[in-house]
Design an enzyme around this catalytic site. Sequence first.
Site, short mmCIF file in Angstrom:
data_model
loop_
_atom_site.label_atom_id
_atom_site.label_comp_id
_atom_site.label_asym_id
_atom_site.label_seq_id
_atom_site.Cartn_x
_atom_site.Cartn_y
_atom_site.Cartn_z
N ASN A 199 5.33 4.63 -16.13
CA ASN A 199 4.00 4.33 -15.62
C ASN A 199 3.39 5.63 -15.13
O ASN A 199 3.95 6.31 -14.28
CB ASN A 199 4.09 3.30 -14.50
CG ASN A 199 2.74 2.96 -13.90
OD1 ASN A 199 2.20 3.70 -13.10
ND2 ASN A 199 2.22 1.81 -14.27
N THR B 70 7.23 -8.75 -8.52
CA THR B 70 7.69 -9.09 -7.17
C THR B 70 8.95 -9.95 -7.17
O THR B 70 9.77 -9.83 -6.26
CB THR B 70 6.55 -9.79 -6.41
OG1 THR B 70 5.40 -8.93 -6.40
CG2 THR B 70 6.94 -10.11 -4.98
N CYS C 106 -6.12 3.71 -10.37
CA CYS C 106 -6.14 4.82 -9.41
C CYS C 106 -7.56 5.28 -9.13
O CYS C 106 -8.43 5.23 -10.00
CB CYS C 106 -5.34 5.99 -9.96
SG CYS C 106 -3.62 5.59 -10.28
N GLY D 144 2.86 -11.35 -6.48
CA GLY D 144 3.74 -12.48 -6.21
C GLY D 144 3.23 -13.78 -6.83
O GLY D 144 2.19 -13.80 -7.49
N ALA E 166 0.87 -1.18 0.00
CA ALA E 166 0.00 0.00 0.00
C ALA E 166 0.90 1.23 0.00
O ALA E 166 0.72 2.15 0.79
CB ALA E 166 -0.91 -0.01 1.21
#
Length: 304
Positions: A101, A268, A132, A219, A71
């Site tokens: 990005n 990840t 977003c 992940g 987060a």
Amino acid sequence: MVNMNINLGNGLRLANPVMTASGTFGYGYEYDDFTDVDKLGAFIVKGTTLNPREGNAYPRLAEVRQGMINAVGLQNKGVDYFCKNIYPKLSKYTHSQPIVNVSGSCIEDYVEAAKRIAELSGINAIELNISCPNVKHGGMSFGTIPEMAAKVVSEVRRAYPKHLMVKLTPNVTSIVDIAKAVSDAGADSVSLINTLLSMAINAETRRPLLSTITGGLSGACVKPIALRMVWQVANAVKIPVVGLGGISNATDAIEFIIAGASAIQIGTANFINPNVGNEVVDGIENYLSRHNLTLEELRGSLII
């Protein structure tokens, strides 16, 4: 020698189909001591917004089985800082393409940030993060409603002439509907999946592990979901699909290409093995050589 070159359209040609995912590879050059960044097809820099953002309060990372929840909150110093201080450092890469990005909290922010990045001659693509929250519409994510996703993409498309990749959220009823909407609105490609909304709790304290309570799961644990969504989208749109979500090695990457991805991103796994991208490049090349296949022949070759 296997030809690893790919053309994703509208000026975005890569030396190979392996990219690193935004938020997991910094601005690229931080990894120079650990891997050959210039061997990658592309690297996508951390989320960049029009204005600086401090991100969320700590703690904002939580490790879970086979993955992590974050987060971070798009912490960055803004697009002008990127253009002035970061962009000049990326000119040393002659083979790997830097992609920015772009995130925002309203359509105007997306458009203005994209305009400023369009002026950078060494950046041939942006990845639009539509996960977003839209502050003008009660905080609902741009990417959860087809009409809203199409609106932000169409507005950015008018302002940004280069390759426009749109990153899709999996936190929707039908990711295919979102993919079709952004494709019709002018996206040159789509990348998926972004993180899955999730949470973690400390049983001893009975408190959430993140300051925001919920965060984004990534992940190895998300790979089967990501693979399914990439297959669905690749069979529904005509623009290139970039697959990501739990890719940890060359076999994972090859599975995404078989499912229909034109290219892949590694996220990840970079935290575990900084050289994983180069290993995946070599692994794909070796696989194509062993099976006497081209990338185009491999893409979408799932046998049902």
